[in-house]
Write a protein that holds these residues in place. Structure first.
Motif, PDB file in Angstrom:
ATOM      1  N   GLY A   1      -8.096   4.552  -1.430  1.00  0.00           N
ATOM      2  CA  GLY A   1      -8.481   3.199  -1.329  1.00  0.00           C
ATOM      3  C   GLY A   1      -8.165   1.769  -2.908  1.00  0.00           C
ATOM      4  N   ALA A   2      -7.925   3.263  -3.792  1.00  0.00           N
ATOM      5  CA  ALA A   2      -8.163   2.724  -4.890  1.00  0.00           C
ATOM      6  C   ALA A   2      -6.672   1.487  -5.517  1.00  0.00           C
ATOM      7  CB  ALA A   2      -8.234   3.602  -6.338  1.00  0.00           C
ATOM      8  N   SER A   3      -7.023   0.833  -6.421  1.00  0.00           N
ATOM      9  CA  SER A   3      -5.691   0.180  -6.271  1.00  0.00           C
ATOM     10  C   SER A   3      -5.194   0.573  -8.405  1.00  0.00           C
ATOM     11  CB  SER A   3      -5.963  -1.324  -6.583  1.00  0.00           C
ATOM     12  OG  SER A   3      -4.626  -2.346  -6.621  1.00  0.00           O
ATOM     13  N   ILE A   4      -3.631   0.391  -8.058  1.00  0.00           N
ATOM     14  CA  ILE A   4      -2.674   1.114  -9.298  1.00  0.00           C
ATOM     15  C   ILE A   4      -2.012  -0.566  -9.447  1.00  0.00           C
ATOM     16  CG2 ILE A   4      -1.450   2.209 -11.120  1.00  0.00           C
ATOM     17  CD1 ILE A   4      -3.302   4.116  -9.636  1.00  0.00           C
ATOM     18  N   SER A   5      -1.440  -1.211 -10.136  1.00  0.00           N
ATOM     19  CA  SER A   5      -0.915  -2.064 -10.102  1.00  0.00           C
ATOM     20  C   SER A   5      -0.729  -3.176  -9.174  1.00  0.00           C
ATOM     21  CB  SER A   5       0.229  -2.084 -10.852  1.00  0.00           C
ATOM     22  OG  SER A   5       0.747  -1.062 -11.482  1.00  0.00           O
ATOM     23  N   ASN A   6      -1.810  -3.363  -8.185  1.00  0.00           N
ATOM     24  CA  ASN A   6      -2.433  -4.136  -7.046  1.00  0.00           C
ATOM     25  C   ASN A   6      -0.918  -2.932  -6.162  1.00  0.00           C
ATOM     26  OD1 ASN A   6      -3.518  -6.494  -8.193  1.00  0.00           O
ATOM     27  ND2 ASN A   6      -1.307  -7.464  -9.128  1.00  0.00           N
ATOM     28  N   VAL A   7      -1.265  -1.754  -6.034  1.00  0.00           N
ATOM     29  CA  VAL A   7      -0.410  -1.472  -4.545  1.00  0.00           C
ATOM     30  C   VAL A   7      -1.639  -0.771  -4.608  1.00  0.00           C
ATOM     31  CG1 VAL A   7       0.929   0.683  -4.603  1.00  0.00           C
ATOM     32  CG2 VAL A   7       1.882  -1.099  -5.732  1.00  0.00           C
ATOM     33  N   THR A   8      -1.781  -0.752  -3.606  1.00  0.00           N
ATOM     34  CA  THR A   8      -3.292   0.408  -2.423  1.00  0.00           C
ATOM     35  C   THR A   8      -3.069   1.492  -1.877  1.00  0.00           C
ATOM     36  OG1 THR A   8      -4.178  -2.173  -1.872  1.00  0.00           O
ATOM     37  CG2 THR A   8      -5.323   0.133  -1.242  1.00  0.00           C
ATOM     38  N   ILE A   9      -4.159   2.273  -2.600  1.00  0.00           N
ATOM     39  CA  ILE A   9      -3.423   4.096  -2.697  1.00  0.00           C
ATOM     40  C   ILE A   9      -4.561   4.558  -1.275  1.00  0.00           C
ATOM     41  CG2 ILE A   9      -2.761   6.298  -3.418  1.00  0.00           C
ATOM     42  CD1 ILE A   9      -1.410   4.432  -4.662  1.00  0.00           C
ATOM     43  N   TYR A  10      -3.744   4.795   0.138  1.00  0.00           N
ATOM     44  CA  TYR A  10      -4.340   5.690   0.890  1.00  0.00           C
ATOM     45  C   TYR A  10      -3.876   7.183   0.572  1.00  0.00           C
ATOM     46  CZ  TYR A  10      -5.600   0.741   2.504  1.00  0.00           C
ATOM     47  OH  TYR A  10      -6.406  -0.489   2.885  1.00  0.00           O
ATOM     48  N   LYS A  11      -5.607   7.979   1.157  1.00  0.00           N
ATOM     49  CA  LYS A  11      -5.058   9.641   0.887  1.00  0.00           C
ATOM     50  C   LYS A  11      -5.105  10.201   2.103  1.00  0.00           C
ATOM     51  CE  LYS A  11      -9.903  10.663  -0.550  1.00  0.00           C
ATOM     52  NZ  LYS A  11     -10.747  11.903  -2.292  1.00  0.00           N
ATOM     53  N   THR A  12      -4.133  11.115   2.520  1.00  0.00           N
ATOM     54  CA  THR A  12      -3.735  12.012   3.250  1.00  0.00           C
ATOM     55  C   THR A  12      -4.643  13.080   3.317  1.00  0.00           C
ATOM     56  OG1 THR A  12      -1.704  12.876   2.790  1.00  0.00           O
ATOM     57  CG2 THR A  12      -2.034  11.093   4.655  1.00  0.00           C
ATOM     58  N   HIS A  13      -3.874  14.372   3.500  1.00  0.00           N
ATOM     59  CA  HIS A  13      -4.664  15.509   3.265  1.00  0.00           C
ATOM     60  C   HIS A  13      -4.659  16.592   1.900  1.00  0.00           C
ATOM     61  CE1 HIS A  13      -0.975  17.577   3.539  1.00  0.00           C
ATOM     62  NE2 HIS A  13      -0.868  16.971   4.103  1.00  0.00           N
ATOM     63  N   LYS A  14      -4.910  17.645   1.257  1.00  0.00           N
ATOM     64  CA  LYS A  14      -5.152  17.978  -0.197  1.00  0.00           C
ATOM     65  C   LYS A  14      -3.927  18.416  -0.252  1.00  0.00           C
ATOM     66  CE  LYS A  14      -9.658  17.871  -2.160  1.00  0.00           C
ATOM     67  NZ  LYS A  14      -9.477  17.465  -3.575  1.00  0.00           N
ATOM     68  N   PRO A  15      -2.690  19.274  -0.982  1.00  0.00           N
ATOM     69  CA  PRO A  15      -1.218  19.903  -1.320  1.00  0.00           C
ATOM     70  C   PRO A  15      -1.908  20.822  -0.559  1.00  0.00           C
ATOM     71  CG  PRO A  15      -1.530  18.471  -2.666  1.00  0.00           C
ATOM     72  CD  PRO A  15      -3.017  18.267  -2.821  1.00  0.00           C
ATOM     73  N   GLY A  16      -1.276  21.799   0.622  1.00  0.00           N
ATOM     74  CA  GLY A  16      -1.116  22.694   1.204  1.00  0.00           C
ATOM     75  C   GLY A  16      -2.997  22.791   1.969  1.00  0.00           C
ATOM     76  N   ALA A  17      -3.245  21.935   2.689  1.00  0.00           N
ATOM     77  CA  ALA A  17      -4.411  22.400   3.195  1.00  0.00           C
ATOM     78  C   ALA A  17      -4.018  23.051   4.121  1.00  0.00           C
ATOM     79  CB  ALA A  17      -5.825  20.858   3.440  1.00  0.00           C
ATOM     80  N   GLY A  18      -5.329  23.668   5.060  1.00  0.00           N
ATOM     81  CA  GLY A  18      -5.457  23.705   6.327  1.00  0.00           C
ATOM     82  C   GLY A  18      -5.051  25.011   6.694  1.00  0.00           C
TER      83      GLY A  18
ATOM     84  N   SER B   1       0.458  -0.949   0.050  1.00  0.00           N
ATOM     85  CA  SER B   1       0.215  -0.127  -0.064  1.00  0.00           C
ATOM     86  C   SER B   1       1.332   1.546   0.102  1.00  0.00           C
ATOM     87  CB  SER B   1      -1.068  -0.004   1.645  1.00  0.00           C
ATOM     88  OG  SER B   1       0.046  -0.063   2.213  1.00  0.00           O
ATOM     89  N   VAL B   2       0.311   1.906  -0.227  1.00  0.00           N
ATOM     90  CA  VAL B   2       1.072   3.606  -0.338  1.00  0.00           C
ATOM     91  C   VAL B   2       0.286   4.404   0.512  1.00  0.00           C
ATOM     92  CG1 VAL B   2       1.011   5.609  -1.529  1.00  0.00           C
ATOM     93  CG2 VAL B   2       2.710   3.087  -2.113  1.00  0.00           C
ATOM     94  N   VAL B   3       0.977   5.164   1.573  1.00  0.00           N
ATOM     95  CA  VAL B   3      -0.342   6.204   2.150  1.00  0.00           C
ATOM     96  C   VAL B   3       0.291   8.191   0.639  1.00  0.00           C
ATOM     97  CG1 VAL B   3      -0.078   8.125   3.526  1.00  0.00           C
ATOM     98  CG2 VAL B   3      -0.572   5.864   3.744  1.00  0.00           C
ATOM     99  N   SER B   4      -0.380   8.269   0.486  1.00  0.00           N
ATOM    100  CA  SER B   4      -0.497   9.709  -0.316  1.00  0.00           C
ATOM    101  C   SER B   4      -1.127  10.790  -0.296  1.00  0.00           C
ATOM    102  CB  SER B   4      -0.042   9.601  -1.429  1.00  0.00           C
ATOM    103  OG  SER B   4       0.292  10.010  -2.509  1.00  0.00           O
ATOM    104  N   LEU B   5      -0.403  12.218  -0.557  1.00  0.00           N
ATOM    105  CA  LEU B   5      -1.825  13.291  -0.619  1.00  0.00           C
ATOM    106  C   LEU B   5      -2.288  12.951  -1.135  1.00  0.00           C
ATOM    107  CD1 LEU B   5       1.065  16.083  -1.191  1.00  0.00           C
ATOM    108  CD2 LEU B   5      -0.228  15.493   0.990  1.00  0.00           C
ATOM    109  N   ASP B   6      -3.685  13.934  -1.220  1.00  0.00           N
ATOM    110  CA  ASP B   6      -4.797  13.341  -1.709  1.00  0.00           C
ATOM    111  C   ASP B   6      -4.994  14.499  -2.687  1.00  0.00           C
ATOM    112  OD1 ASP B   6      -7.687  13.955  -2.351  1.00  0.00           O
ATOM    113  OD2 ASP B   6      -8.544  14.538  -0.966  1.00  0.00           O
ATOM    114  N   PHE B   7      -4.794  13.781  -3.971  1.00  0.00           N
ATOM    115  CA  PHE B   7      -5.153  14.028  -5.400  1.00  0.00           C
ATOM    116  C   PHE B   7      -6.110  14.311  -6.059  1.00  0.00           C
ATOM    117  CE2 PHE B   7       0.073  13.800  -4.743  1.00  0.00           C
ATOM    118  CZ  PHE B   7       0.230  14.832  -4.472  1.00  0.00           C
ATOM    119  N   GLY B   8      -7.167  13.660  -5.396  1.00  0.00           N
ATOM    120  CA  GLY B   8      -8.127  14.188  -6.139  1.00  0.00           C
ATOM    121  C   GLY B   8      -8.629  12.567  -6.794  1.00  0.00           C
TER     122      GLY B   8
END
Length: 393
Positions: free
Chosen positions: A65-82, A54-61
């Motif tokens: 939980g989406a999967s790319i090449s069997n790698v599951t993506i979990y998102k955090t916050h949008k770039p620059g958020a807050g 799995s990968v924990v990455s920023l929220d790029f939209g």
């Protein structure tokens, strides 16, 4: 290591804020670094071998939980958020922590000095998981030289580094620095690279450009490449890279103004990661002007194609390695060496072949991931983590 994954094989989570745009090139961003490229190769290869990745990455939209090449993506916050002053805690820490819990991995991996190392180290201690830190730059292991903006983040980073279950170094110098300054032992695992599918080598006679590729930062010294192009007007120079993702664009704008008066120089600006390879296909020489590095992916992109490198940064591999390419100490030596190689096609091609040979024997993805998996499985076994807690909380 290529065989089927056993039932006890650990699941892996790569905590990498800017990795999603590399996994999904359709995502439009103006900054991607070498660390993201390495994690792209390693995560995909681990997933290909059957590991839970799995990968924990920023929220790029993207969909959580989406999967790319069997790698599951979990998102955090949008770039620059807050809001300034509170955004470190919310949404950044709160959403990062929540994504780490959703990933529910056995092993968490961070590459690049910064606050992430400290936060993930705390998370792994709290939930008895294995934490791995991978150096991305020599200064990661030199106190006072970290490429980190805030003192708070330096303190978090050093906490994470000191509490990692495994530290991975890219080169021998990083191992020496980690041992000297932090009293840490590390495992040396160099970078990897894979030529694009369907790669067709460009004939030597059609490789005509002298290439520079990087993010435009002052310690990369791109102005030396501008000076080189101006001093050698008979050759074609191409400079690929955009401004850093932090700070102002004043330095980049200054470089653009200076480049405008050099007729044999093309400055492309930022080029998406998946499109940079085309510039290496047509290069006859690659130049690095940095003060310091880790293990530049650009060297591997050049070497894999038989493109020789001339560098002001002295690359170090293992203790027994004699690194390919040419290494110089001053701009004057750089100018002399480039002039020599451009005037001697046979010497340039032979140097390129030596670079390609070294790449094939030391930096192909499958070989590096073999070493990576051996190291993390050993670290996970010795950390003794209980992997039953996160999903219950």
């Amino acid at each position: 290591m290529e065989g089927a994954v056993t039932q006890k094989a650990p699941s892996l989570c790569f905590v990498a804020p800017h990795l999603y745009p590399v996994l999904d090139p359709a995502t439009k961003v103006d900054f991607v670094g070498g660390a993201e490229g390495q994690q792209d190769y390693i995560s995909r290869e681990c997933a290909r071998r059957g590991y839970g990745v799995s990968v924990v990455s920023l929220d790029f939209g993207q969909v959580d939980g989406a999967s790319i090449s069997n790698v599951t993506i979990y998102k955090t916050h949008k770039p620059g958020a807050g809001l300034p002053g509170v955004r470190f805690f919310h949404p950044r820490l709160t959403k990062l922590w929540a994504a780490l819990k959703r990933a529910d991995a056995d092993v968490y991996y961070v590459r690049c000095a910064g606050m992430l190392a400290g936060v993930v180290a705390v998370f792994c201690k709290r939930y008895s998981r294995t934490f791995i830190y991978n150096g991305a730059h020599d200064t990661d292991f030199e106190p006072g030289k970290h490429l980190i903006r805030f003192k708070r983040d330096v303190l978090l980073y050093e906490f994470g580094l000191k509490h990692a279950d495994l530290v991975i170094a890219q080169n021998r110098r990083q191992q020496e620095l980690a041992r000297h300054y932090y009293h840490l032992l590390s495992v040396l695992i160099p970078n990897c690279y894979a030529l694009p599918n369907g790669y067709n080598p460009t004939p030597d006679e059609k490789r005509t450009t002298i290439l520079w590729v990087s993010t435009m930062r002052e310690w990369k010294r791109p102005e030396l490449f501008l000076a080189l192009a101006k001093a050698l007007p008979r050759y074609k120079f191409i400079m690929v890279g955009g401004p850093s993702n932090y700070g102002t664009d004043s330095y980049y704008n200054m470089l653009c103004d200076r480049a405008a008066g050099i007729e044999n120089l093309t400055m492309t600006g930022f080029v998406p990661y998946d499109q940079v390879d085309g510039h290496f296909d047509n290069a006859c020489l690659f130049i690095n002007t940095s003060i310091s590095e880790g293990f530049p992916n650009t060297f591997l992109q050049a070497w894999a194609r038989g493109v020789p490198t001339v560098s002001l940064f002295r690359l170090q591999g293992s203790a027994s390695d004699i690194m390919p390419g040419s290494y110089v100490d001053t701009y004057e030596e750089l100018l002399e060496q480039v002039t020599c190689l451009m005037g001697d096609e046979h010497k340039r091609i032979e140097m390129g072949r030596a670079c390609e040979y070294y790449y094939r024997n030391n930096h192909q993805v499958e070989k590096i991931v073999d070493r990576f998996l051996r190291a993390i499985i050993d670290a996970a076994d010795h950390s003794g983590g209980d992997t039953s807690q996160v999903s219950q909380l």
